[in-house]
Design a protein around this motif. Structure first.
Motif, PDB file in Angstrom:
ATOM      1  N   GLN A 180       1.336   3.453   8.842  1.00 29.43           N
ATOM      2  CA  GLN A 180       1.787   4.157   7.648  1.00 29.43           C
ATOM      3  C   GLN A 180       3.127   4.815   7.958  1.00 29.43           C
ATOM      4  O   GLN A 180       3.253   5.537   8.950  1.00 29.43           O
ATOM      5  N   TYR A 199       0.573   5.729  -0.624  1.00 33.90           N
ATOM      6  CA  TYR A 199      -0.366   6.853  -0.570  1.00 33.90           C
ATOM      7  C   TYR A 199       0.365   8.156  -0.902  1.00 33.90           C
ATOM      8  O   TYR A 199       1.535   8.319  -0.569  1.00 33.90           O
ATOM      9  N   LEU A 203      -5.873  13.053   1.230  1.00 30.76           N
ATOM     10  CA  LEU A 203      -5.431  11.975   0.364  1.00 30.76           C
ATOM     11  C   LEU A 203      -5.659  12.339  -1.099  1.00 30.76           C
ATOM     12  O   LEU A 203      -6.775  12.689  -1.496  1.00 30.76           O
ATOM     13  N   LYS A 208      -8.357   6.958  -6.817  1.00 31.97           N
ATOM     14  CA  LYS A 208      -8.432   8.342  -6.382  1.00 31.97           C
ATOM     15  C   LYS A 208      -8.742   8.453  -4.899  1.00 31.97           C
ATOM     16  O   LYS A 208      -9.478   7.643  -4.344  1.00 31.97           O
ATOM     17  N   GLY A 209      -8.196   9.509  -4.306  1.00 35.52           N
ATOM     18  CA  GLY A 209      -8.521   9.842  -2.926  1.00 35.52           C
ATOM     19  C   GLY A 209      -9.502  10.992  -2.881  1.00 35.52           C
ATOM     20  O   GLY A 209     -10.367  11.127  -3.742  1.00 35.52           O
ATOM     21  N   PHE A 244       5.765   7.516   6.704  1.00 36.10           N
ATOM     22  CA  PHE A 244       5.753   8.695   5.844  1.00 36.10           C
ATOM     23  C   PHE A 244       7.163   9.088   5.427  1.00 36.10           C
ATOM     24  O   PHE A 244       8.128   8.933   6.185  1.00 36.10           O
ATOM     25  N   GLY A 245       7.243   9.640   4.228  1.00 40.06           N
ATOM     26  CA  GLY A 245       8.483  10.236   3.778  1.00 40.06           C
ATOM     27  C   GLY A 245       8.647  11.620   4.377  1.00 40.06           C
ATOM     28  O   GLY A 245       7.754  12.121   5.070  1.00 40.06           O
ATOM     29  N   LYS A 298      -8.730   4.239   2.571  1.00 41.76           N
ATOM     30  CA  LYS A 298      -8.579   5.679   2.665  1.00 41.76           C
ATOM     31  C   LYS A 298      -8.597   6.133   4.112  1.00 41.76           C
ATOM     32  O   LYS A 298      -9.545   5.865   4.843  1.00 41.76           O
ATOM     33  N   TYR A 299      -7.552   6.812   4.485  1.00 39.35           N
ATOM     34  CA  TYR A 299      -7.489   7.418   5.802  1.00 39.35           C
ATOM     35  C   TYR A 299      -7.943   8.876   5.689  1.00 39.35           C
ATOM     36  O   TYR A 299      -7.524   9.588   4.802  1.00 39.35           O
ATOM     37  N   TYR A 348      -0.357  12.244  -0.077  1.00 42.57           N
ATOM     38  CA  TYR A 348      -1.149  13.241   0.628  1.00 42.57           C
ATOM     39  C   TYR A 348      -0.596  14.628   0.315  1.00 42.57           C
ATOM     40  O   TYR A 348       0.585  14.793   0.031  1.00 42.57           O
ATOM     41  N   TYR A 405      -1.262  10.328  15.131  1.00 40.95           N
ATOM     42  CA  TYR A 405       0.056  10.619  14.587  1.00 40.95           C
ATOM     43  C   TYR A 405       0.632  11.843  15.268  1.00 40.95           C
ATOM     44  O   TYR A 405      -0.090  12.746  15.665  1.00 40.95           O
ATOM     45  N   LEU A 455      -3.780  16.337   6.638  1.00 45.76           N
ATOM     46  CA  LEU A 455      -3.413  15.734   5.368  1.00 45.76           C
ATOM     47  C   LEU A 455      -4.658  15.329   4.579  1.00 45.76           C
ATOM     48  O   LEU A 455      -5.621  14.823   5.151  1.00 45.76           O
ATOM     49  N   PHE A 513      -7.842  12.384   7.737  1.00 54.08           N
ATOM     50  CA  PHE A 513      -7.122  13.028   8.836  1.00 54.08           C
ATOM     51  C   PHE A 513      -7.883  14.236   9.357  1.00 54.08           C
ATOM     52  O   PHE A 513      -8.534  14.956   8.589  1.00 54.08           O
ATOM     53  N   GLY A 514      -7.769  14.478  10.642  1.00 53.85           N
ATOM     54  CA  GLY A 514      -8.263  15.704  11.219  1.00 53.85           C
ATOM     55  C   GLY A 514      -7.292  16.839  10.943  1.00 53.85           C
ATOM     56  O   GLY A 514      -6.226  16.650  10.354  1.00 53.85           O
ATOM     57  N   TYR A 541       0.829  -1.195   0.000  1.00 56.79           N
ATOM     58  CA  TYR A 541       0.000   0.000   0.000  1.00 56.79           C
ATOM     59  C   TYR A 541       0.871   1.254   0.000  1.00 56.79           C
ATOM     60  O   TYR A 541       1.794   1.387   0.796  1.00 56.79           O
ATOM     61  N   TYR A 596      -4.030   6.721  -3.996  1.00 56.45           N
ATOM     62  CA  TYR A 596      -3.441   5.618  -3.270  1.00 56.45           C
ATOM     63  C   TYR A 596      -3.334   4.410  -4.192  1.00 56.45           C
ATOM     64  O   TYR A 596      -3.939   4.375  -5.273  1.00 56.45           O
ATOM     65  N   PHE A 655       3.289  14.597   0.923  1.00 59.91           N
ATOM     66  CA  PHE A 655       3.845  13.455   1.650  1.00 59.91           C
ATOM     67  C   PHE A 655       3.436  12.153   0.978  1.00 59.91           C
ATOM     68  O   PHE A 655       2.278  11.951   0.632  1.00 59.91           O
ATOM     69  N   GLY A 709       7.547  14.384   8.341  1.00 58.29           N
ATOM     70  CA  GLY A 709       6.311  13.683   8.066  1.00 58.29           C
ATOM     71  C   GLY A 709       5.689  13.154   9.347  1.00 58.29           C
ATOM     72  O   GLY A 709       6.355  13.040  10.377  1.00 58.29           O
ATOM     73  N   PRO A 710       4.404  12.842   9.319  1.00 59.98           N
ATOM     74  CA  PRO A 710       3.737  12.285  10.507  1.00 59.98           C
ATOM     75  C   PRO A 710       4.366  10.963  10.938  1.00 59.98           C
ATOM     76  O   PRO A 710       4.845  10.194  10.105  1.00 59.98           O
TER      77      PRO A 710
END
Lengths: 115, 112
Positions: free
Chosen positions: A104, A33, A45, A57-58, A106-107, B99-100, A35, B36, A43, B102-103, A31, A48, A90, B43-44
């Motif tokens: 997840q 993603y 999306l 699509k997000g 993140f970069g 799909k996440y 963002y 997070y 963030l 986020f707040g 997986y 993905y 990200f 990044g988070p």
């Protein structure tokens, strides 16, 4: 392991230019993603992928395209840059474990400015 | 559409005190939640998660509480330290999707 790497770190584009944001992960995650994070916001999306050859699509896909030809790479393409695309981007990857913890990773992000 | 939001944009706490960061979600179908931490320019970073079949989960100095009745979750940080200063996000996901959501985030400031 390097984890998730992104290039470039910073970029300034003129309106109408195009560019590709690179993302690579070495954790063999299925997986991945993309963002975007606007100043002071969470963030959102963009796109993905659940595996090589599969993308979807997000929340905010307009103006972007992605491809996933390998497990490791998930580039994000901006075709006609607009000021509204100024943001920090990200990339993230995860193992997609829906029964346990789906962490997840993140970069470090790409800061893009469109003038 | 569904959204995840936070009550407080900024939270200031004294070093050594406990911190509580709150998050509300609107999608009753959400069954997986993550907190997070995002430090400036990074990044988070995953802190802790919880699934909807649990009310509470503890980690190292952190606890997440989930109240499905009022669609609310919170992050408790014990003995807050200067290194805890960051923006904290909650995220939610519904099983069957990838799909996440986020707040908007809460900035935690730790005062010496």
């Amino acid at each position: 392991n390097a984890g998730v790497t992104q290039t470039p770190k910073f970029r300034i584009l003129k309106i109408g230019q195009s560019m590709t944001l690179q993302c690579t992960q070495d954790m063999n995650h299925n997986y991945m993603y993309w963002y975007r994070q606007d100043p002071g916001m969470g963030l959102k999306l963009i796109y993905y992928s659940v595996g090589a050859g599969i993308t979807d699509k997000g929340e905010v896909p307009n103006g972007y395209n992605v491809s996933r030809s390998t497990t490791e790479d998930f580039p994000l393409r901006l075709e006609l840059a607009a000021p509204s695309q100024t943001s920090v981007y990200f990339c993230a990857s995860s193992n997609g474990d829906r029964d346990h913890t789906d962490t997840q990773y993140f970069g470090p992000g790409t800061r893009l400015t469109v003038l | 559409g569904e959204s995840v939001g936070l009550h407080l944009p900024t939270l200031s706490v004294q070093e050594g005190d406990n911190s509580i960061i709150n998050c509300a979600y609107s999608n009753s179908a959400s069954d997986y939640f993550i907190w997070y931490k995002q430090e400036s320019g990074k990044g988070p970073q995953f802190i802790i998660d919880i699934r909807s079949n649990m009310d509470k989960r503890q980690g190292q100095r952190v606890t997440v509480l989930l109240n499905k009745t009022v669609k609310h979750l919170s992050l408790q940080i014990a003995a807050t330290q200067p290194g805890d200063s960051a923006v904290y996000f909650c995220a939610e996901m519904t099983s069957g999707t990838y799909k996440y959501i986020f707040g908007t985030g809460t900035r935690l400031k730790v005062l010496a």
